[in-house]
Design an enzyme around this catalytic site. Structure first.
Site, PDB file in Angstrom:
ATOM      1  N   CYS A  75       0.757  -1.193   0.120  1.00  0.00           N
ATOM      2  CA  CYS A  75      -0.131  -0.097  -0.005  1.00  0.00           C
ATOM      3  C   CYS A  75       0.799   1.188  -0.229  1.00  0.00           C
ATOM      4  CB  CYS A  75      -0.981   0.148   0.951  1.00  0.00           C
ATOM      5  SG  CYS A  75      -2.368   0.855   0.821  1.00  0.00           S
TER       6      CYS A  75
ATOM      7  N   HIS B  37      -3.546  -5.612   1.170  1.00  0.00           N
ATOM      8  CA  HIS B  37      -3.407  -6.181   2.556  1.00  0.00           C
ATOM      9  C   HIS B  37      -4.555  -6.841   2.600  1.00  0.00           C
ATOM     10  CE1 HIS B  37      -6.310  -2.923   3.400  1.00  0.00           C
ATOM     11  NE2 HIS B  37      -5.735  -2.172   2.552  1.00  0.00           N
TER      12      HIS B  37
ATOM     13  N   ARG C 231     -11.709   6.773  -3.890  1.00  0.00           N
ATOM     14  CA  ARG C 231     -10.765   5.510  -3.393  1.00  0.00           C
ATOM     15  C   ARG C 231     -11.187   4.235  -4.008  1.00  0.00           C
ATOM     16  NH1 ARG C 231      -7.329   7.079   0.861  1.00  0.00           N
ATOM     17  NH2 ARG C 231      -6.521   4.963   1.473  1.00  0.00           N
TER      18      ARG C 231
END
Lengths: 448, 239
Positions: free
Chosen positions: B93, B190, B126
């Site tokens: 990330c 993740h 996002r």
């Protein structure tokens, strides 16, 4: 106008009633329907509260703090509006008022205790003027929904600015809450715990706010209570833990909780260090708003939440405790509370990843599950949509777990072959259904 | 045998269960009788890359990433030499973005390490979703995880970590996710990444052992639970 209001209230009632019959909560939907029919309804109804409106915010402890406060005010003989179920977004807040209104659009309330999800504060405040905001703490929670904790803090800052006359009652042991309180410039009072309760060891526990929000320097701690809660100061800019007006001391956690604050000795049956903060927040709110905390002990004694927060059931002689654990700080505190019970116990952990839980369950790996590798833990069963993730999490601390995707079956199995002392830890969307399963079993005597 | 794992700046870069990646590498070494030593570095610590076999760089908030970014410039040369020498890196990330040339946000340009030829530009919305990848030339089954990033990353002609089967990946456009460069794995995944993708964990361990001892073979472990959890996510999102 009048007809519209009446229609909104009636429609919300019918919907809520229908949902309850169908075994669903439906509070949020009732609020949504009422707001759609009559957009001003929340504003007008909340303005009818004769006394104070308390708005409870913060990552963990909102529901317990809010409900305890409502019970304490009721013990004073007040009529209180409260969103008991923990539906804490705009529509849930609206429902709390709408479902308590008469068909003529009147509410009869001395006070209102309203918990509000942090991100929803900016949406609720245009409709409601709280006299007090109680800020319990700030931790990482549902990063997929809220983004980073910084974003949550920005929203709260905005919300505080929208209500300049609102007084703050906040957790001074949390540097993040303290920073927000200071920055807002609002009249504020802090509660906290100045005495050291736990031996300090570096646990590797995830802590927010290791760095000063004001200057970016590293905060120094005299000691921690848990997560980032503790006694801190910033050596670079001087930012420090504020003066604590409501300071808990003489803390004991033997067989329950007890502590002194001011001239009062408070005791409660429940476990969990974090509950000291919840009780302290209620005490502070009562004192700040001119109420007497005299009956608080009685309230604590009779307090039976019935909302899955530390809720106890007895099923065919087995003790069952249901608790909500939805983020690392909350889960770690829950684990500590479970381990305060020295007796043998079975454990069921239910993890879902629905929208309200947060679809990202990475946070399970930020929880310190190692404490469960203890001989008093007889068995662990994992369940829920992400039961397999939970099993894997435990595997990597060398704790074996049984997988049972059906929560009801998991409970039934452990009641049948367990040791009579069962803990059920669940995250948000599993709470209501698990509560219903346990309540039904208790009612039936668990003969199913 | 022994592997030395360096976790860079966990006090700042510790979002999203990065600890799970560390725990996974550590356990999978231990279960095979390989010693695994994990060292956490804080911002003021010097980092001696010659003593490290695997480096983990996690994700942080934008504010925290900015703090790290300034510090990173001083270790850049050493880390570059480490990467070029075949040192293993797992960057997730924010850490993945920092591997590249820059991360451009509305507030300006954050300079990266330029260890790998990639760059990132912030955009909305996002990209938040479960994600499933495939890279059958290296990994025997799918890679599953969760992505949550505002940045759109472009890796040019570099090899991606995987092709996107479900989700958005690097930029939501070119169907690629992450990057593989020498023994560097950069990715937005993740979840955390490694526990449900033991094949990726073993890839990192094996590369590190190969570089250190010239022998990268790993003994097999019982991965039933890992693979079940992996398949469950794959089957849920990929019809």
């Amino acid at each position: 106008m009048k007809i519209r209001r009446c229609a909104a209230i009636l429609a919300a009632r019918i919907l809520s009633f229908g949902c309850r019959i169908a075994g669903k909560q439906g509070v949020t939907m009732a609020g949504k329907l009422a707001m759609r029919i009559d957009p001003n309804i929340l504003k007008d109804l909340s303005a009818q509260v004769r006394g104070r409106i308390y708005m409870v915010c913060g990552t963990n402890g909102k529901t317990t703090t809010n409900n305890l406060l409502a019970s304490a005010l009721e013990a004073e003989g007040k009529k209180v509006i409260c969103n008991h179920t923990g539906s804490n977004m705009l529509m849930g807040v609206a429902a709390a008022f709408v479902l308590n209104a008469s068909l003529t659009g009147k509410i009869d309330a001395d006070e209102a205790c309203i918990e509000v999800d942090e991100a929803s504060t900016v949406k609720v405040l245009p409709y409601m003027k709280p006299d007090y905001m109680i800020l319990t703490n700030l931790f990482r929670d549902q990063l997929d929904r809220y983004g980073e904790i910084d974003i949550t803090m920005e929203l709260l800052e905005k919300a505080m600015a929208m209500a300049p006359d609102m007084k703050l009652i906040f957790n001074g042991d949390d540097s993040l809450s303290a920073y927000l309180a200071e920055k807002s410039g609002h009249a504020a009072a802090a509660f906290g715990i100045s005495e050291q309760v736990f031996d300090q060891k570096e646990t590797g526990e995830i802590r927010e706010g290791r760095f000063c929000k004001k200057c970016g320097g590293r905060l120094e701690y005299d000691f921690y209570h848990y997560s980032q809660m503790g006694v801190y100061h910033c050596p670079s800019c001087g930012f420090s833990r504020p003066k604590i007006l409501f300071d808990a001391r003489d803390i004991s956690m033997k067989g329950g909780l007890s502590f002194r604050v001011g001239k009062d000795l408070l005791t409660a049956d429940y476990r969990g260090f974090y509950n000291i903060y919840n009780i302290l927040a209620v005490y502070a709110a009562l004192c700040m708003s001119g109420h007497s905390p005299e009956k608080l002990n009685e309230v604590l004694k009779n307090y039976n939440p019935q909302n899955g927060r530390n809720e106890q059931f007895t099923i065919r002689g087995s003790k069952v405790l249901l608790n909500l654990a939805k983020n690392p700080a909350g889960f770690n505190q829950n684990i500590a509370a479970v381990m305060e019970d020295p007796d043998p116990k079975d454990l069921i952990i239910v993890i879902n990843d629905n929208a309200q839980d947060g679809k990202d369950i990475s946070w399970l790996w930020d929880v310190d599950f190692d404490a469960f590798s203890d001989p008093s833990i007889r068995s662990i069963t994992v369940s829920g949509i992400r039961g397999m993730d939970m099993r894997l999490r435990l595997k990597y601390v060398d704790i074996p777990a049984m997988l049972e995707m059906d929560v009801e079956k998991a409970i039934r199995d452990r009641l049948a072959d367990g040791c009579g002392n069962l803990y059920v830890l669940v995250n948000y969307t599993a709470l209501y259904s698990t509560h219903n399963i346990l309540a039904a079993m208790q009612k039936k005597g668990g003969t199913s | 045998m022994k592997l030395s794992i360096g976790h860079l700046y966990p006090e700042l870069l510790n979002l999203y269960g990065d600890r799970g990646n560390i725990a996974c590498m550590k356990k999978r070494c231990e279960w095979r009788g390989i010693e695994a030593q994990v060292t956490e570095f804080s911002l003021s610590d010097p980092v001696d890359f010659s003593k490290l076999d695997i480096v983990l760089l996690g994700g942080g908030s934008d504010r925290e990433q900015q703090i790290v970014c300034t510090r990173l410039q001083s270790i850049r040369e050493d880390m570059k030499a480490y990467v070029e020498d075949g040192g293993s890196v797992i960057a997730v990330c924010g850490g993945y973005q920092l591997l590249g040339h820059y991360y451009e946000t509305g507030d300006g340009k954050m300079e990266g390490l330029s260890l790998v030829d990639l760059y990132t530009v912030q955009d909305s919305p996002r990209l938040i979703s479960n994600i499933v990848l495939k890279n059958s030339s290296i990994f025997p089954y799918e890679i599953v995880g969760f992505e949550n990033h505002g940045g759109r990353t472009f890796i040019g002609e570099n090899k991606p970590f995987g092709e996107v089967v479900y989700g958005s990946g690097n930029n939501g456009k070119d169907g690629k996710e992450g990057i593989l460069y020498k023994n560097v794995v950069g990715t937005y995944l993740h979840g955390p990444l490694l526990p449900k993708n033991p094949h990726v964990c073993d890839y990192l361990l094996s590369n590190a052992l190969e570089r250190k001892y010239g022998k990268g073979e790993l003994s097999a472990l019982d991965d039933t639970q890992e693979i079940e959890a992996n398949r469950y996510i794959r089957d849920r999102f990929v019809k």
